[in-house]
Design a protein around this motif. Structure first.
Motif, PDB file in Angstrom:
ATOM      1  N   HIS A 171       2.445  -2.872  15.334  1.00  0.00           N
ATOM      2  CA  HIS A 171       2.499  -3.932  16.243  1.00  0.00           C
ATOM      3  C   HIS A 171       1.085  -4.376  16.708  1.00  0.00           C
ATOM      4  CE1 HIS A 171       4.183  -5.918  19.750  1.00  0.00           C
ATOM      5  NE2 HIS A 171       3.227  -5.234  20.561  1.00  0.00           N
ATOM      6  N   PHE A 172       0.131  -3.667  16.806  1.00  0.00           N
ATOM      7  CA  PHE A 172      -1.327  -4.046  16.814  1.00  0.00           C
ATOM      8  C   PHE A 172      -1.782  -5.099  15.806  1.00  0.00           C
ATOM      9  CE2 PHE A 172      -5.626  -3.676  15.749  1.00  0.00           C
ATOM     10  CZ  PHE A 172      -6.385  -4.310  17.117  1.00  0.00           C
ATOM     11  N   TRP A 173      -1.625  -4.639  14.678  1.00  0.00           N
ATOM     12  CA  TRP A 173      -2.228  -5.714  13.715  1.00  0.00           C
ATOM     13  C   TRP A 173      -1.253  -6.986  13.536  1.00  0.00           C
ATOM     14  CZ3 TRP A 173      -6.996  -5.480  12.363  1.00  0.00           C
ATOM     15  CH2 TRP A 173      -7.704  -4.118  12.289  1.00  0.00           C
ATOM     16  N   GLU A 174      -0.063  -6.904  13.525  1.00  0.00           N
ATOM     17  CA  GLU A 174       0.718  -8.078  13.567  1.00  0.00           C
ATOM     18  C   GLU A 174       0.409  -9.035  14.798  1.00  0.00           C
ATOM     19  OE1 GLU A 174       4.720  -6.766  13.697  1.00  0.00           O
ATOM     20  OE2 GLU A 174       4.658  -6.169  11.769  1.00  0.00           O
ATOM     21  N   LYS A 175       0.149  -8.299  15.737  1.00  0.00           N
ATOM     22  CA  LYS A 175      -0.280  -9.319  16.979  1.00  0.00           C
ATOM     23  C   LYS A 175      -1.473  -9.920  16.734  1.00  0.00           C
ATOM     24  CE  LYS A 175       3.316  -9.409  19.782  1.00  0.00           C
ATOM     25  NZ  LYS A 175       3.983 -10.532  20.262  1.00  0.00           N
ATOM     26  N   TRP A 176      -2.459  -8.880  16.115  1.00  0.00           N
ATOM     27  CA  TRP A 176      -3.856  -9.263  16.040  1.00  0.00           C
ATOM     28  C   TRP A 176      -3.954 -10.585  15.203  1.00  0.00           C
ATOM     29  CZ3 TRP A 176      -7.713  -9.728  12.169  1.00  0.00           C
ATOM     30  CH2 TRP A 176      -8.746 -10.089  12.927  1.00  0.00           C
ATOM     31  N   LEU A 177      -3.199 -10.549  14.073  1.00  0.00           N
ATOM     32  CA  LEU A 177      -3.046 -11.614  12.922  1.00  0.00           C
ATOM     33  C   LEU A 177      -2.697 -12.746  13.607  1.00  0.00           C
ATOM     34  CD1 LEU A 177      -2.271  -9.400   9.506  1.00  0.00           C
ATOM     35  CD2 LEU A 177      -4.280 -10.708  10.181  1.00  0.00           C
ATOM     36  N   GLU A 178      -1.625 -12.860  14.463  1.00  0.00           N
ATOM     37  CA  GLU A 178      -1.242 -13.951  15.145  1.00  0.00           C
ATOM     38  C   GLU A 178      -2.167 -14.679  15.833  1.00  0.00           C
ATOM     39  OE1 GLU A 178       2.003 -12.902  17.546  1.00  0.00           O
ATOM     40  OE2 GLU A 178       3.435 -12.302  15.828  1.00  0.00           O
ATOM     41  N   GLN A 179      -3.039 -13.930  16.440  1.00  0.00           N
ATOM     42  CA  GLN A 179      -4.398 -14.385  17.133  1.00  0.00           C
ATOM     43  C   GLN A 179      -5.323 -14.882  16.206  1.00  0.00           C
ATOM     44  OE1 GLN A 179      -5.462 -12.071  20.820  1.00  0.00           O
ATOM     45  NE2 GLN A 179      -3.469 -10.886  20.346  1.00  0.00           N
ATOM     46  N   HIS A 180      -5.731 -14.327  15.186  1.00  0.00           N
ATOM     47  CA  HIS A 180      -6.728 -14.570  14.284  1.00  0.00           C
ATOM     48  C   HIS A 180      -5.984 -15.054  12.708  1.00  0.00           C
ATOM     49  CE1 HIS A 180      -9.385 -13.509  17.341  1.00  0.00           C
ATOM     50  NE2 HIS A 180      -8.745 -12.331  17.420  1.00  0.00           N
ATOM     51  N   PRO A 181      -5.418 -16.112  12.843  1.00  0.00           N
ATOM     52  CA  PRO A 181      -4.961 -16.568  11.330  1.00  0.00           C
ATOM     53  C   PRO A 181      -5.928 -16.939  10.412  1.00  0.00           C
ATOM     54  CG  PRO A 181      -4.283 -18.365  12.836  1.00  0.00           C
ATOM     55  CD  PRO A 181      -4.864 -16.933  13.713  1.00  0.00           C
ATOM     56  N   GLU A 182      -6.924 -17.113  10.694  1.00  0.00           N
ATOM     57  CA  GLU A 182      -8.082 -17.354  10.109  1.00  0.00           C
ATOM     58  C   GLU A 182      -8.627 -16.115   9.039  1.00  0.00           C
ATOM     59  OE1 GLU A 182     -10.177 -15.986  13.496  1.00  0.00           O
ATOM     60  OE2 GLU A 182      -8.548 -17.211  13.103  1.00  0.00           O
ATOM     61  N   LYS A 183      -8.418 -15.007   9.664  1.00  0.00           N
ATOM     62  CA  LYS A 183      -8.653 -13.660   8.787  1.00  0.00           C
ATOM     63  C   LYS A 183      -7.690 -13.048   8.015  1.00  0.00           C
ATOM     64  CE  LYS A 183     -12.755 -12.574  10.688  1.00  0.00           C
ATOM     65  NZ  LYS A 183     -13.913 -12.522   9.932  1.00  0.00           N
ATOM     66  N   ARG A 184      -6.415 -14.009   8.139  1.00  0.00           N
ATOM     67  CA  ARG A 184      -5.269 -13.321   7.230  1.00  0.00           C
ATOM     68  C   ARG A 184      -5.726 -13.029   5.863  1.00  0.00           C
ATOM     69  NH1 ARG A 184      -0.194 -12.718   8.133  1.00  0.00           N
ATOM     70  NH2 ARG A 184      -0.144 -13.507  10.143  1.00  0.00           N
ATOM     71  N   ASP A 185      -6.291 -14.101   4.943  1.00  0.00           N
ATOM     72  CA  ASP A 185      -6.557 -13.782   3.546  1.00  0.00           C
ATOM     73  C   ASP A 185      -7.647 -12.633   3.460  1.00  0.00           C
ATOM     74  OD1 ASP A 185      -5.042 -15.953   3.046  1.00  0.00           O
ATOM     75  OD2 ASP A 185      -6.902 -17.352   2.800  1.00  0.00           O
ATOM     76  N   ILE A 186      -8.841 -12.503   4.409  1.00  0.00           N
ATOM     77  CA  ILE A 186      -9.342 -11.130   4.142  1.00  0.00           C
ATOM     78  C   ILE A 186      -8.688  -9.905   4.593  1.00  0.00           C
ATOM     79  CG2 ILE A 186     -11.419  -9.920   5.184  1.00  0.00           C
ATOM     80  CD1 ILE A 186     -12.790 -12.760   5.517  1.00  0.00           C
ATOM     81  N   MET A 194      -5.274  -9.485   4.011  1.00  0.00           N
ATOM     82  CA  MET A 194      -4.529  -9.073   3.157  1.00  0.00           C
ATOM     83  C   MET A 194      -5.374  -8.706   1.693  1.00  0.00           C
ATOM     84  SD  MET A 194      -1.641  -9.612   4.353  1.00  0.00           S
ATOM     85  CE  MET A 194      -1.036 -10.056   5.825  1.00  0.00           C
ATOM     86  N   GLN A 195      -6.425  -9.181   1.501  1.00  0.00           N
ATOM     87  CA  GLN A 195      -7.376  -8.665   0.169  1.00  0.00           C
ATOM     88  C   GLN A 195      -7.677  -7.217   0.471  1.00  0.00           C
ATOM     89  OE1 GLN A 195     -10.502 -11.123  -0.910  1.00  0.00           O
ATOM     90  NE2 GLN A 195      -9.569 -13.179  -0.450  1.00  0.00           N
ATOM     91  N   ALA A 196      -8.074  -6.911   1.771  1.00  0.00           N
ATOM     92  CA  ALA A 196      -8.336  -5.629   2.128  1.00  0.00           C
ATOM     93  C   ALA A 196      -7.344  -4.492   1.926  1.00  0.00           C
ATOM     94  CB  ALA A 196      -8.917  -5.560   3.365  1.00  0.00           C
ATOM     95  N   ASN A 197      -6.031  -5.119   2.220  1.00  0.00           N
ATOM     96  CA  ASN A 197      -4.895  -4.346   2.407  1.00  0.00           C
ATOM     97  C   ASN A 197      -4.399  -3.907   0.923  1.00  0.00           C
ATOM     98  OD1 ASN A 197      -2.001  -3.889   2.328  1.00  0.00           O
ATOM     99  ND2 ASN A 197      -1.752  -4.605   4.385  1.00  0.00           N
ATOM    100  N   LEU A 198      -4.467  -5.026  -0.033  1.00  0.00           N
ATOM    101  CA  LEU A 198      -4.183  -4.872  -1.506  1.00  0.00           C
ATOM    102  C   LEU A 198      -5.198  -3.846  -2.152  1.00  0.00           C
ATOM    103  CD1 LEU A 198      -3.163  -8.326  -2.771  1.00  0.00           C
ATOM    104  CD2 LEU A 198      -1.500  -6.360  -2.512  1.00  0.00           C
ATOM    105  N   ILE A 199      -6.269  -4.016  -1.784  1.00  0.00           N
ATOM    106  CA  ILE A 199      -7.295  -3.192  -2.412  1.00  0.00           C
ATOM    107  C   ILE A 199      -7.057  -1.684  -1.839  1.00  0.00           C
ATOM    108  CG2 ILE A 199      -9.751  -2.500  -2.519  1.00  0.00           C
ATOM    109  CD1 ILE A 199     -10.242  -5.312  -2.358  1.00  0.00           C
ATOM    110  N   ILE A 200      -6.777  -1.382  -0.694  1.00  0.00           N
ATOM    111  CA  ILE A 200      -6.585  -0.026  -0.209  1.00  0.00           C
ATOM    112  C   ILE A 200      -5.344   0.421  -0.711  1.00  0.00           C
ATOM    113  CG2 ILE A 200      -6.391   1.248   2.146  1.00  0.00           C
ATOM    114  CD1 ILE A 200      -8.145  -0.633   3.449  1.00  0.00           C
ATOM    115  N   SER A 201      -4.410  -0.475  -0.725  1.00  0.00           N
ATOM    116  CA  SER A 201      -2.919  -0.113  -1.288  1.00  0.00           C
ATOM    117  C   SER A 201      -3.179   0.623  -2.633  1.00  0.00           C
ATOM    118  CB  SER A 201      -1.966  -0.874  -1.174  1.00  0.00           C
ATOM    119  OG  SER A 201      -1.640  -1.483   0.053  1.00  0.00           O
ATOM    120  N   SER A 202      -4.189   0.034  -3.206  1.00  0.00           N
ATOM    121  CA  SER A 202      -4.185   0.374  -4.833  1.00  0.00           C
ATOM    122  C   SER A 202      -5.270   1.555  -5.125  1.00  0.00           C
ATOM    123  CB  SER A 202      -4.683  -0.985  -5.437  1.00  0.00           C
ATOM    124  OG  SER A 202      -4.036  -2.022  -5.535  1.00  0.00           O
TER     125      SER A 202
END
Length: 346
Positions: A30-45, A47-55
């Motif tokens: 809930h925290f990160w979804e709300k934070w991304l709604e407020q800061h869409p300019e950070k979504r690409d970064i 998501m890149q970090a998300n993919l790297i950590i997931s891997s």
């Protein structure tokens, strides 16, 4: 430092962020979804970090124990209360939660991961492709007029339609197979224990082994058609739906969800080079032809766009499709490079 000032290295070093990626729960999600709604300019970064950590192969136990997780979350809430802003707790700006690393071993592991991630992002050519431990981001984008077939490391196949884009890592981790889609693709997923997740917009489609088509439009509409197997669909608004073979989930422009049947050839014929119209409006026909052949249709004069059209074309040329479509409509066409002018026949 606030999260809005983070670069990708900061996200990769942040325990609270890593905990969300590797061990999501209702609170951190809930925290990160709300934070991304407020800061869409950070979504690409993000998501890149998300993919790297997931891997990256982290230890199987959670990155934070319950006590430290609670402390981190309390720090976030306290930072919000001290800000004096008249927003809800999840809508305010949050300060980075600070807490110690868990020992020397954890430090070494994280520093190693960050070093690898930094090289992958900023100097990918400096990393030897022969190393089995390297993880790279792969992005494939098809312009209008081009289709492609991709085979993933697990043997799954993706048929990527024109005007569409897919991104994934070169090697999936031990617990998840994740890809991100913009546009339309048909998936033939190899069955195994790891779930296969397709993210498109704010919607996640989860399967184990199945065949299905996903079509996301720029106007917000989404269609997920299941050919075989099972599919579970959920989004950030809490909507959930299960599909059985021959069922299709539709989300319209207003965000309403419903389930319906579908014609297999109409939905998936594109992957076999078959262009299908089924009582399509003139606007829909124009959109399909432009995307299929990578051209621009220009309407000239007073043309009735309320007409509908049906037809099936297997590996046909643009000119043959135009002849079949326009002959019965009393229209003529002129091809000039990538521009097609359509007007009333004399």
């Amino acid at each position: 430092m606030k999260y809005e000032d983070y670069n990708i290295d900061d996200f990769l070093m942040d325990d609270f962020f890593i905990h969300w990626v590797k061990n999501p729960n209702d609170n951190n999600r809930h925290f990160w979804e709300k934070w991304l709604e407020q800061h869409p300019e950070k979504r690409d970064i993000v998501m890149q970090a998300n993919l790297i950590i997931s891997s990256v192969h982290y230890k199987s136990k959670p990155l934070m124990n319950d006590r430290r997780y609670v402390e981190a979350f309390e720090n976030i809430l306290k930072a919000d209360n001290n800000s004096g802003l008249k927003k809800t707790k999840m809508e305010a700006e949050y300060q980075k939660p600070k807490f110690p690393w868990r020992g020397i071993a954890a430090c070494i592991l994280i520093l190693f991961c960050v070093g690898v991630c930094y090289k992958l992002i900023f100097s990918p050519n400096s990393i030897s492709e022969s190393s089995s431990h390297n993880v790279t981001m792969i992005k494939r984008a098809n312009p209008p007029g081009k289709k492609s077939i991709l085979t993933l490391s697990d043997g799954s196949k993706i048929f990527l339609n024109s005007g569409s884009e897919i991104s994934y890592t070169s090697g999936f981790n031990d617990s998840l197979r994740l890809v991100r889609l913009v546009g339309e693709a048909y998936f033939e997923v190899q069955k195994e224990n790891r779930p296969f997740v397709v993210e498109t917009g704010n919607t996640k489609i989860t399967v184990l082994g199945t065949s299905f088509n996903v079509n996301q439009k720029q106007n917000g509409t989404l269609k997920v058609a299941l050919v075989s197997g099972k599919v579970h669909i959920n989004d950030q608004e809490g909507n959930h739906m299960q599909l059985k073979p021959s069922e299709m989930m539709v989300r319209d422009e207003e965000g309403a969800y419903y389930k319906t049947g579908f014609d297999l050839l109409t939905i998936t014929g594109w992957k076999d080079q078959t262009l299908v119209f089924r009582e399509n409006s003139f606007v829909e026909v124009k959109e399909k032809i432009e995307n299929w052949y990578g051209v621009k249709l220009i309407l000239q004069g007073n043309i009735n766009t309320n007409i509908t059209y049906s037809g099936t074309y297997k590996e046909e040329s643009l000119e043959n499709v135009l002849k079949g479509m326009l002959y019965t409509s009393g229209l003529a066409y002129k091809i000039e490079g990538k521009n097609i002018t359509i007007k009333k026949a004399i």
